[in-house]
Enzyme design. Sequence first.
Site, PDB file in Angstrom:
ATOM      1  CG  ASP A   2     -11.280  -1.607  -0.529  1.00  0.00           C
ATOM      2  OD1 ASP A   2     -10.340  -2.394  -0.379  1.00  0.00           O
ATOM      3  OD2 ASP A   2     -11.244  -0.658  -1.318  1.00  0.00           O
ATOM      4  CG  ASP A  55      -1.939  -1.051   1.261  1.00  0.00           C
ATOM      5  OD1 ASP A  55      -2.055  -1.778   0.262  1.00  0.00           O
ATOM      6  OD2 ASP A  55      -2.657  -1.160   2.268  1.00  0.00           O
TER       7      ASP A  55
HETATM    8  O1  1PR Z   1     -10.471   3.011  -5.106  1.00  0.00           O
HETATM    9  O2  1PR Z   1      -9.622   2.407  -7.356  1.00  0.00           O
HETATM   10  O3  1PR Z   1      -8.700   4.382  -6.155  1.00  0.00           O
HETATM   11  O4  1PR Z   1      -8.207   2.069  -5.404  1.00  0.00           O
HETATM   12  C1  1PR Z   1      -7.672   2.322  -4.156  1.00  0.00           C
HETATM   13  C2  1PR Z   1      -7.066   1.047  -3.669  1.00  0.00           C
HETATM   14  O5  1PR Z   1      -6.381   1.321  -2.452  1.00  0.00           O
HETATM   15  C3  1PR Z   1      -8.093  -0.015  -3.367  1.00  0.00           C
HETATM   16  O6  1PR Z   1      -7.655  -1.225  -3.936  1.00  0.00           O
HETATM   17  C4  1PR Z   1      -8.127  -0.129  -1.846  1.00  0.00           C
HETATM   18  O7  1PR Z   1      -8.209  -1.471  -1.442  1.00  0.00           O
HETATM   19  C5  1PR Z   1      -6.776   0.427  -1.449  1.00  0.00           C
HETATM   20  N1  1PR Z   1      -6.832   1.189  -0.185  1.00  0.00           N
HETATM   21  C6  1PR Z   1      -7.370   2.409  -0.047  1.00  0.00           C
HETATM   22  N2  1PR Z   1      -7.188   2.821   1.232  1.00  0.00           N
HETATM   23  C7  1PR Z   1      -6.549   1.847   1.871  1.00  0.00           C
HETATM   24  C8  1PR Z   1      -6.134   1.887   3.264  1.00  0.00           C
HETATM   25  O8  1PR Z   1      -5.578   0.916   3.795  1.00  0.00           O
HETATM   26  N3  1PR Z   1      -6.393   2.973   3.953  1.00  0.00           N
HETATM   27  N4  1PR Z   1      -5.682  -0.295   1.263  1.00  0.00           N
HETATM   28  C9  1PR Z   1      -6.314   0.823   0.982  1.00  0.00           C
HETATM   29  C10 1PR Z   1      -6.241  -1.445   1.130  1.00  0.00           C
HETATM   30  C11 1PR Z   1      -5.883  -3.569   1.769  1.00  0.00           C
HETATM   31  C12 1PR Z   1      -4.818  -4.408   1.279  1.00  0.00           C
HETATM   32  C13 1PR Z   1      -3.916  -4.811   2.408  1.00  0.00           C
HETATM   33  C14 1PR Z   1      -4.480  -6.116   2.847  1.00  0.00           C
HETATM   34  C15 1PR Z   1      -3.524  -7.001   3.515  1.00  0.00           C
HETATM   35  N5  1PR Z   1      -5.417  -2.240   1.846  1.00  0.00           N
HETATM   36  O9  1PR Z   1      -4.117  -3.782   0.317  1.00  0.00           O
HETATM   37  O10 1PR Z   1      -2.666  -4.838   1.872  1.00  0.00           O
HETATM   38  O11 1PR Z   1      -5.598  -5.847   3.692  1.00  0.00           O
HETATM   39  O12 1PR Z   1      -3.119  -6.447   4.710  1.00  0.00           O
HETATM   40  P1  1PR Z   1      -2.593  -7.355   5.917  1.00  0.00           P
HETATM   41  O13 1PR Z   1      -1.943  -8.556   5.333  1.00  0.00           O
HETATM   42  O14 1PR Z   1      -1.597  -6.489   6.615  1.00  0.00           O
HETATM   43  O15 1PR Z   1      -3.796  -7.642   6.759  1.00  0.00           O
HETATM   44  P2  1PR Z   1      -9.320   3.023  -6.041  1.00  0.00           P
END
Ligand code: 1PR
Length: 531
Positions: A379, A224
Amino acid sequence: MITLLDYGAGNVRSVVNALEALGEKVKLVKTPEDILSAEKLIFPGVGNFSSLISTLHEKNFFEPLKRYLLEDRPFLGICLGLQALFEYSEEAPGIKGLGIFKGYIKRFDTTLSIPHIGWNGIKPQKSSRLFDGLTGEEKFYFVHSYHVETEEADIILCTTDYGYEFVSAIEKGNIIATQFHPEKSGQVGLKILKNFLEANKSAVKPKFIPSKTKLAKRIVACLDVRTNDDGDLVVTKGDQYDVREKGQVRNLGKPVELARRYYTEGADEITFLNITGFRDFPLKDLPMLEVLRLTSKNVFVPLTIGGGIRDFTDRDGNFYSALEVASEYFRSGADKISIGSDAVLIVEEYLHTGKATGKSSIETISKVYGTQAVVISIDPRRVYVDSPEKTKHPVIETSIPGPNGERYCWFQCTIKGGREGRDIDAVTLAKVCEKLGAGEILLNSIDRDGTNLGFDLELIQAVKEAVSIPVIASSGAGSPEHFYEVFTKTEVEAALAAGIFHRQEVSIEEVKRYLKERGIEIRPIFKEELL
Ligand code: 1PR
């Protein structure tokens, strides 16, 4: 000098990077004469059979290419570059291929997920210089929904099993073509490319030939990425999507370095999520494109990038389509793009009107780059209810009761990185996205993200059962057991983790070893020395 046939629609960046890593100089075909004057020609095909053949005709490349092949000059076709050599494809009825070999291209006829995405083995059928240095236990990266059907048995170089046995490479004279992507198959893929380039090597057959090949479960490392308060692009990690700790954005490392580390440690795929993409427009967010460019130079496994893929109009009124944004990501080295927020809005619109517009990001990008290049990142968050009648959304009976003892829940989709919940559930979203042309689902869980509690198996099973495209389980991995659990209790093809790898609590190697000892098929890790 290697000549590369770039017909404009595919991502040739990965092939150029792989050849350059082998010390080769690459010349891109600009004119029909460039094909005829090539010493060695590589033809990587991505996308769709019909658009490939019509582009070859439009650019007047079709006849020179056919002549080059009929003269039996050194040639390597990759993926669609293999399929184009045959007479026709079920993907594009009425359109003639190059017809160098007898046979056609057939859609996979199996109950397994289609596309066939991931790392699978090969069963050599004859000796070839391509196999020099291989043991036979290697796996290569495949991504395709169609395969070769031919009665010309003597051209079959190797086969692979996916539901049934299909042709995964051919060789006749100086013409070699593979269904898998050597440029995305790590060190063993580079070795195959090197063997193709060294024409004077003698033909060999690997010692070990599997009786049946198996698709490996993929382990995906996720980064991320966002800019922190000092303006540096960092890999961060949320705790249920909250990436700040004591007011500061968590900084877990530099994206390019971390991606390279995961590659060498055996990650089967790397995903970058530009988590503030919903507000920072990617074509203006040049550092992210630079991260991709630099990473793809020395990371030879598939790269997915997500964040901000949607239509966009800037302050001056300039319009940029989602396809343009995606194309820029592909040009910079991405193999797949992932769409989050926009997918939710597209599906809402689809459910409202009951019609596909043909103009959405999912449809336009999959049409040009193929369904396999379009991943939908979901999400979801659990919404608990006392009884199924309390909501119009499909519910599951859960073994993890809600805060007030509720026994049912549905999985609410969110947009803008979990900031906004919408009136649509993850199962419906996945189904509609598949219909619109998505090739894979990246299934996060806000409830489990960063918790180390394990994957949300109920969510994963509900979505997996609803679609026939591959699903990547994400969020909550805290130990190798969690990977074992998700692969044995659900049918997912891949599992993704972030936190445990970034914090070095568990290595990718440990996860793979744990899975292998328990009989789960994984891609073996081959180190640099192979070259
Ligand atoms: O909505 O098309 O602009 O895409 C934005 C992307 O960014 C989406 O795929 C969304 O999942 C991701 N995202 C947005 N905000 C966050 C955040 O964390 N605040 N991250 C985010 C999503 C989820 C996974 C994470 C897993 C594994 N993070 O990427 O890596 O949950 O984590 P873990 O193994 O530590 O539990 P758009």
